[in-house]
Design an enzyme around this catalytic site. Structure first.
Site, PDB file in Angstrom:
ATOM      1  N   HIS A 171       0.742  -1.240   0.078  1.00  0.00           N
ATOM      2  CA  HIS A 171      -0.044   0.005  -0.016  1.00  0.00           C
ATOM      3  C   HIS A 171       0.932   1.115   0.079  1.00  0.00           C
ATOM      4  O   HIS A 171       2.013   1.391   0.703  1.00  0.00           O
ATOM      5  CB  HIS A 171      -1.044  -0.088   1.157  1.00  0.00           C
ATOM      6  CG  HIS A 171      -0.470  -0.093   2.598  1.00  0.00           C
ATOM      7  ND1 HIS A 171      -0.366   1.335   2.922  1.00  0.00           N
ATOM      8  CD2 HIS A 171       0.012  -0.719   3.438  1.00  0.00           C
ATOM      9  CE1 HIS A 171      -0.103   1.331   4.224  1.00  0.00           C
ATOM     10  NE2 HIS A 171       0.348   0.029   4.690  1.00  0.00           N
ATOM     11  N   ASP A 209       5.877   2.437   6.848  1.00  0.00           N
ATOM     12  CA  ASP A 209       4.498   1.739   6.634  1.00  0.00           C
ATOM     13  C   ASP A 209       3.819   2.519   5.656  1.00  0.00           C
ATOM     14  O   ASP A 209       3.180   3.189   5.900  1.00  0.00           O
ATOM     15  CB  ASP A 209       3.649   1.459   7.987  1.00  0.00           C
ATOM     16  CG  ASP A 209       2.393   1.160   7.965  1.00  0.00           C
ATOM     17  OD1 ASP A 209       2.134   0.462   6.756  1.00  0.00           O
ATOM     18  OD2 ASP A 209       1.642   1.311   8.824  1.00  0.00           O
ATOM     19  N   GLU A 237      -5.190   1.627   2.400  1.00  0.00           N
ATOM     20  CA  GLU A 237      -5.053   0.237   3.440  1.00  0.00           C
ATOM     21  C   GLU A 237      -5.500   0.744   4.788  1.00  0.00           C
ATOM     22  O   GLU A 237      -6.133   0.091   5.631  1.00  0.00           O
ATOM     23  CB  GLU A 237      -3.945  -0.208   3.192  1.00  0.00           C
ATOM     24  CG  GLU A 237      -3.491  -1.417   3.597  1.00  0.00           C
ATOM     25  CD  GLU A 237      -2.909  -1.297   5.224  1.00  0.00           C
ATOM     26  OE1 GLU A 237      -2.835  -2.414   5.836  1.00  0.00           O
ATOM     27  OE2 GLU A 237      -2.860  -0.249   5.859  1.00  0.00           O
ATOM     28  N   GLU A 238      -5.019   2.025   5.082  1.00  0.00           N
ATOM     29  CA  GLU A 238      -5.089   2.459   6.535  1.00  0.00           C
ATOM     30  C   GLU A 238      -6.546   2.720   6.899  1.00  0.00           C
ATOM     31  O   GLU A 238      -6.862   2.896   8.044  1.00  0.00           O
ATOM     32  CB  GLU A 238      -4.364   3.738   6.605  1.00  0.00           C
ATOM     33  CG  GLU A 238      -2.568   3.613   6.478  1.00  0.00           C
ATOM     34  CD  GLU A 238      -1.971   2.623   7.490  1.00  0.00           C
ATOM     35  OE1 GLU A 238      -2.723   2.129   8.376  1.00  0.00           O
ATOM     36  OE2 GLU A 238      -0.676   2.510   7.109  1.00  0.00           O
ATOM     37  N   ASP A 290       4.184  -5.689   3.388  1.00  0.00           N
ATOM     38  CA  ASP A 290       3.886  -4.737   4.421  1.00  0.00           C
ATOM     39  C   ASP A 290       4.775  -4.878   5.346  1.00  0.00           C
ATOM     40  O   ASP A 290       5.471  -5.679   5.584  1.00  0.00           O
ATOM     41  CB  ASP A 290       2.432  -4.947   4.785  1.00  0.00           C
ATOM     42  CG  ASP A 290       1.731  -3.587   5.477  1.00  0.00           C
ATOM     43  OD1 ASP A 290       2.642  -2.580   5.540  1.00  0.00           O
ATOM     44  OD2 ASP A 290       0.545  -3.065   5.199  1.00  0.00           O
ATOM     45  N   HIS A 317       3.527   3.625  12.846  1.00  0.00           N
ATOM     46  CA  HIS A 317       2.312   4.548  12.976  1.00  0.00           C
ATOM     47  C   HIS A 317       3.143   5.668  13.802  1.00  0.00           C
ATOM     48  O   HIS A 317       2.415   6.725  14.239  1.00  0.00           O
ATOM     49  CB  HIS A 317       1.171   4.251  13.289  1.00  0.00           C
ATOM     50  CG  HIS A 317       0.276   3.610  12.337  1.00  0.00           C
ATOM     51  ND1 HIS A 317      -1.011   3.540  12.361  1.00  0.00           N
ATOM     52  CD2 HIS A 317       0.772   2.644  11.451  1.00  0.00           C
ATOM     53  CE1 HIS A 317      -1.549   2.962  11.162  1.00  0.00           C
ATOM     54  NE2 HIS A 317      -0.503   2.342  10.571  1.00  0.00           N
TER      55      HIS A 317
END
Lengths: 326, 347
Positions: free
Chosen positions: A60, A163, A193-194, A216, A302
């Protein structure tokens, strides 16, 4: 590899606003694939044609971020999260809006107890004198990404958006170095994706591959006083066994494991107890698509200072490339 | 059919959600001779097709999941103790001092240790244990364990198959091997009959991790009608009557928005007409069963739910009454036969 990841992580791509990162990736790969297209959601689908198996490879390209929801009369901006954003990680960070406007994220000073900090106690200060001046640069609905330029620390790379730009880098390097195979390989740089694996879902339905491999990041269990997890940075890419959204298909797991064995690559096995990833959406598409994943161990996921090992990423390229040939 | 024996065989098949690749063939063997074709799909759903001879025949899907809750090896420490992650919902309290089977390069036994009462702190005596605090002890050193066991290997509870009084049995995985036993019973019951419609008997996978096998299977089959057979809570001391159903009074037929009204009414009618015991299971929203996934497959599927009352769900001592499996078999067999003439008023 570092230069590529530095370029990738630098690009703007908050979920739903992936134009900038998509154009960059397109420029990197378009001469190396047989066709390239963008679907209705914004997924970038690059194909190497063949008559063998249809394989979907996904990473992603979107990243977490924030969206302006309210601008007060003094020009301070309240915001909402796009994807999972931690109030703790956000505090004192900088964000960059799509048009380049930079702001700092801070909290209401009267809040005594930081434990009860919520995103709603935070605001973005873009240095505007009042609402009018702020609105010349930012409107509600505009999105911003966290700032966290890539730096090298030994074998580790520190950056925002590893990420999953590290996964995008694995796909790009694979595209550039993959010899001609019999297989029809769809490299998909997915969107949203998130927000719940949304791009992968529509891309998988369009392609209907025989099987799928996603690349990922995953969490690790190698930092001080952390939760138990076998995955460690620098010990090789991880082959996903399960996460919250998928139990990987044993055929795909086997392909990856046996390829790693053949190449004598270091690998680990990933059991992620929380969270989901693109295979979660792909494997349930249109009557079921066997799916698996190569995961790059990543600390501080994140946050604007995610950390992953360059050698793990290099080995992920080797593993993916060989798996697609075989 | 001797349902005790069928159940005994079924619960002996390890099929932890997502890891049914080791067990699909054994489920298939139980369907052999009871239908026209048997397929195993890429999700290891086992599908037995009984072909109909009608002109405008419809596709009826009977779905019962055969996966079970279980564990995976999450880590192995320096002393050889194994930490687990759970696949599906266990209450960690029931795991203390249980025996387990670790399905490594070979099957080995282990136990989940419990701290002796002498060594529990006062706080520990008051709080429930968590899965992260539990370890499996195989008796071996780490180096030996690692030769047999790897991260991601499946682990199941090791419990006996108890025959209690009054036709009750108690063991693990009756959720939902009882549904699978009923499915095989229906296949058996209808084996010497030819019906008008095509019946797909599906033993599904990955129910306990999100109804995933049913989702892909219903997409592939694209049925006109689906009947899900699963377990509901049996009556137990200290549990609300709102959510529990007595054992031995027949299966509970679900009613609610997840379930098709006419189809459900037809099931009640057929039970009444033929004197088959049944109960009413009120489901105001998500039934938490495969009916929830199947109902919204493709452009929508009329779906009904039949649940076998089961005490102590998701433990190693799940308990049911064999008579409720027999009633379920009778009900669904009669329903499928009735569809030959009553399809129009059913959907």
């Amino acid at each position: 590899m570092f230069e590529l990841i530095k370029n990738l992580t630098d690009k703007f791509g908050v979920s739903g606003n992936e134009e900038e990162i998509r154009e960059f990736i397109k420029g990197e790969i378009k001469s190396k694939v047989d066709s390239i297209e963008v679907d209705a959601l914004g997924n970038l689908i690059a194909t190497k044609k063949g008559n063998g198996k249809k394989i979907m490879v996904a990473a992603h390209m979107d990243e977490i971020g924030v969206m302006a929801t309210h601008i007060d009369e003094k020009g301070f901006i309240r915001f909402s999260n796009i994807g999972w954003v931690s109030q703790n990680y956000s505090l004192g960070q900088r964000v960059r809006f799509k048009n380049g406007t930079i702001g700092t994220v801070f909290f209401e000073e009267k809040l005594d107890d930081l434990k009860s900090l919520k995103l709603s106690n935070l605001y973005i200060d873009i240095g505007a004198k009042n609402s009018e001046e702020a609105q010349k640069k930012v409107n509600i609905g505009d999105t911003a990404a966290f700032c966290g330029p890539a730096e090298l620390a030994g074998d580790m790379i520190i950056s925002k958006a590893l990420d999953d730009r590290s996964g995008c880098a694995v796909l790009i390097e694979t595209i550039k170095n993959l010899p001609k195979t019999d297989n029809e390989i769809y490299f998909v740089f997915t969107v949203q994706e998130e927000l719940g694996l949304r791009g992968a879902k529509t891309a998988a339905f369009r392609i209907l591959p025989d099987f799928a491999i996603a690349v990922d990041v995953t969490l690790t269990g190698d930092t001080p006083d952390c939760k138990t997890m076998e995955v460690k940075c620098g010990m090789g890419p991880a082959i996903k066994i399960k996460d919250g959204s998928v139990v990987c298909h044993n055929d795909v797991r086997k392909l990856l494991t046996e390829t790693a064995k053949k190449l004598n690559l270091p690998i680990q096995y990933e059991i992620l107890e929380r969270g989901g990833s693109d295979p979660g959406a792909i494997h349930l598409t249109a009557g079921g698509i066997p799916s698996g994943a190569i995961s790059i161990p990543c600390r501080y996921t994140h946050s604007p200072s995610e950390m992953a090992s360059i050698s793990d990423i290099d080995n992920a390229v080797k593993l993916l490339k060989e798996s697609l040939i075989g | 059919m001797d349902y005790k024996n069928v159940l005994k065989e079924l619960v002996g098949i390890p099929a932890v959600s997502g890891f049914e690749n080791v067990s699909g063939a054994r489920i298939k063997s139980l369907m052999v001779g009871k239908c026209d074709e048997i397929m195993i799909d890429s999700f290891y759903n086992v599908i037995g097709l009984k072909k109909g001879n009608g002109d405008n025949r419809k596709k009826i899907m009977i779905s019962a999941h055969y996966d079970e809750i279980g564990f995976l090896v999450k880590s192995i420490d320096d002393k050889g103790f194994i930490k687990l992650t759970s696949m599906g919902g266990f209450d960690p309290k029931i795991l203390l001092a249980q025996e387990v089977l670790i399905h490594g390069t070979r099957e080995i036994e282990g136990i989940i240790g419990a701290k002796p009462p002498h060594l529990l702190t006062p706080e520990e005596t008051k709080t429930a244990v968590k899965l992260v605090d539990l370890s499996v002890d195989t008796g071996m050193e780490a180096s030996e364990v690692k030769k047999i066991v790897s991260i991601g290997d499946i682990v199941t509870l090791k419990v006996p198959f108890l025959e209690l009084q009054g036709g009750k049995v108690s063991t693990k995985s009756l959720d939902n091997r009882s549904g699978v036993a009923a499915t095989i019973g229906i296949m058996n019951e209808l084996n010497d009959k030819t019906l008008k419609n095509d019946i797909y008997f599906v033993a599904t996978t990955q129910e306990e991790v999100g109804l995933r096998g049913a989702e892909v299977s219903s997409y592939n089959i694209d049925p006109d009608i689906a009947i899900v057979i699963d377990a509901c809570h049996g009556d137990m001391p200290d549990c609300s009557k709102d959510f529990t159903y007595p054992l031995g009074k027949g299966p509970a037929i679900g009613i609610g928005p997840n379930l098709h009204k006419k189809l459900t009414k037809k099931l009640f009618d057929i039970a009444k007409r033929n004197g088959v015991l049944c109960q009413t299971d009120v489901e105001p929203g998500n039934t938490g069963t495969e009916a929830w996934a199947i109902q919204v497959s493709r452009s929508g599927v009329p779906t009904a739910l039949i649940s076998i009352p089961l005490r102590y769900m998701h433990t190693g001592t799940e308990t049911l009454d064999i008579a409720d499996i027999e009633s379920s078999v009778k009900l669904v067999s009669l329903f499928l036969a009735a569809l030959d003439d009553e399809m129009e008023e059913t959907v």
